[in-house]
Design an enzyme around this catalytic site. Structure first.
Site, PDB file in Angstrom:
ATOM      1  CG  HIS A 141      36.655  46.445  26.038  1.00  0.00           C
ATOM      2  ND1 HIS A 141      35.328  46.426  25.722  1.00  0.00           N
ATOM      3  CD2 HIS A 141      36.552  46.322  27.308  1.00  0.00           C
ATOM      4  CE1 HIS A 141      34.699  45.833  26.575  1.00  0.00           C
ATOM      5  NE2 HIS A 141      35.375  45.872  27.829  1.00  0.00           N
ATOM      6  CE  LYS A 178      26.967  39.969  32.806  1.00  0.00           C
ATOM      7  NZ  LYS A 178      27.956  40.934  32.733  1.00  0.00           N
ATOM      8  NE  ARG A 195      33.805  51.358  32.945  1.00  0.00           N
ATOM      9  CZ  ARG A 195      32.919  50.533  32.905  1.00  0.00           C
ATOM     10  NH1 ARG A 195      32.127  50.240  31.523  1.00  0.00           N
ATOM     11  NH2 ARG A 195      32.410  49.390  33.666  1.00  0.00           N
ATOM     12  CB  SER A 249      29.861  45.588  26.598  1.00  0.00           C
ATOM     13  OG  SER A 249      31.118  45.762  26.668  1.00  0.00           O
TER      14      SER A 249
HETATM   15  O1  PNS Z   1      34.282  42.330  31.390  1.00  0.00           O
HETATM   16  P1  PNS Z   1      33.628  41.914  32.511  1.00  0.00           P
HETATM   17  O2  PNS Z   1      32.239  40.983  32.434  1.00  0.00           O
HETATM   18  O3  PNS Z   1      33.712  42.838  33.870  1.00  0.00           O
HETATM   19  O4  PNS Z   1      35.031  40.734  33.243  1.00  0.00           O
HETATM   20  C1  PNS Z   1      34.681  40.254  34.416  1.00  0.00           C
HETATM   21  C2  PNS Z   1      35.689  38.987  34.445  1.00  0.00           C
HETATM   22  C3  PNS Z   1      35.588  37.987  33.094  1.00  0.00           C
HETATM   23  C4  PNS Z   1      37.344  39.344  34.524  1.00  0.00           C
HETATM   24  C5  PNS Z   1      35.482  37.934  35.776  1.00  0.00           C
HETATM   25  O5  PNS Z   1      34.145  37.805  35.766  1.00  0.00           O
HETATM   26  C6  PNS Z   1      36.189  37.093  35.859  1.00  0.00           C
HETATM   27  O6  PNS Z   1      37.540  37.064  36.164  1.00  0.00           O
HETATM   28  N1  PNS Z   1      35.685  35.713  35.577  1.00  0.00           N
HETATM   29  C7  PNS Z   1      36.270  34.357  35.605  1.00  0.00           C
HETATM   30  C8  PNS Z   1      36.003  33.673  36.728  1.00  0.00           C
HETATM   31  C9  PNS Z   1      36.811  33.950  38.169  1.00  0.00           C
HETATM   32  O7  PNS Z   1      38.030  33.939  38.124  1.00  0.00           O
HETATM   33  N2  PNS Z   1      36.237  34.505  39.143  1.00  0.00           N
HETATM   34  C10 PNS Z   1      36.672  35.102  40.398  1.00  0.00           C
HETATM   35  C11 PNS Z   1      37.118  36.323  40.146  1.00  0.00           C
HETATM   36  S1  PNS Z   1      37.459  37.201  41.965  1.00  0.00           S
END
Ligand code: PNS
Length: 171
Positions: free
Chosen positions: A25, A49, A98, A136
């Site tokens: 990150h 989670k 990645r 993570s």
């Molecule tokens: O680090 P992560 O857990 O892969 O991040 C995922 C994240 C936070 C980018 C994604 O879950 C997100 O954007 N959540 C917010 C809810 C949302 O907008 N959902 C629709 C996405 S298409």
């Protein structure tokens, strides 16, 4: 209703759970901070989670790591990412890629976000090769099982992980 202000072409949002922040990150944030005038590291508060770190802890870590980078801001968000980006007037979402295995999920998310907000662009960046296997989830697992995470996460995260395990073992 007032129309939303025009997006700021030099402002990007880097969203994620950051539970915890890894050197992968950090790598992406540094690359974004070079490319954009300002980067907002947006910590998702209510992840599906149960997170190991509270939102306040995740924010404190990012703040500590980037305290010398005035163009890196930390914030929290909840709900739809595109809505948050719109409120902040960001013009881009940054995501790290990645490996090919990330692609399908990221592709779906980028296209859904584009469907919801066509003006918002998703920019993918590749971290340095030595971080391509980092996540993570793996950091938490390796640390929990007594493995070495030094060099994979910032020192602040190592400290917090040790603190959490000390509190856990006292309970
Ligand atoms: O680090 P992560 O857990 O892969 O991040 C995922 C994240 C936070 C980018 C994604 O879950 C997100 O954007 N959540 C917010 C809810 C949302 O907008 N959902 C629709 C996405 S298409």
């Amino acid at each position: 209703m007032t129309p939303p202000a025009a997006p700021n072409g030099r402002l990007a949002v880097f969203p994620g759970s950051f539970d915890p922040l890894t050197n992968g990150h950090v790598d992406i944030i540094l690359r974004s901070a070079h490319l954009f005038e300002r980067v907002i590291v947006a910590v998702l508060v209510n992840t599906e989670k149960q997170p190991l770190f509270t939102a306040d802890e995740r924010i404190a870590i990012v703040r500590e790591v980037f305290r010398e980078y005035p163009n890196v801001e930390v914030d929290t968000f909840d709900g739809l990412l595109v809505e948050y980006a719109r409120q902040r007037r960001a013009s881009a979402i940054v995501r790290g890629l990645r490996a090919v295995s990330d692609f399908e999920y990221e592709f779906q998310m980028a296209l859904m976000n584009r469907h919801l907000e066509p003006a918002l662009e998703t920019v993918f960046m590749m971290p340095a090769e030595q971080y391509t296997y980092l996540s993570s989830r793996l950091i938490k697992e390796v640390f929990h099982l007594g493995g070495e995470v030094h060099g994979l996460v910032p020192p602040a995260v190592e400290r917090w992980l040790r603190e959490k395990s000390a509190v856990g073992s006292r309970q």
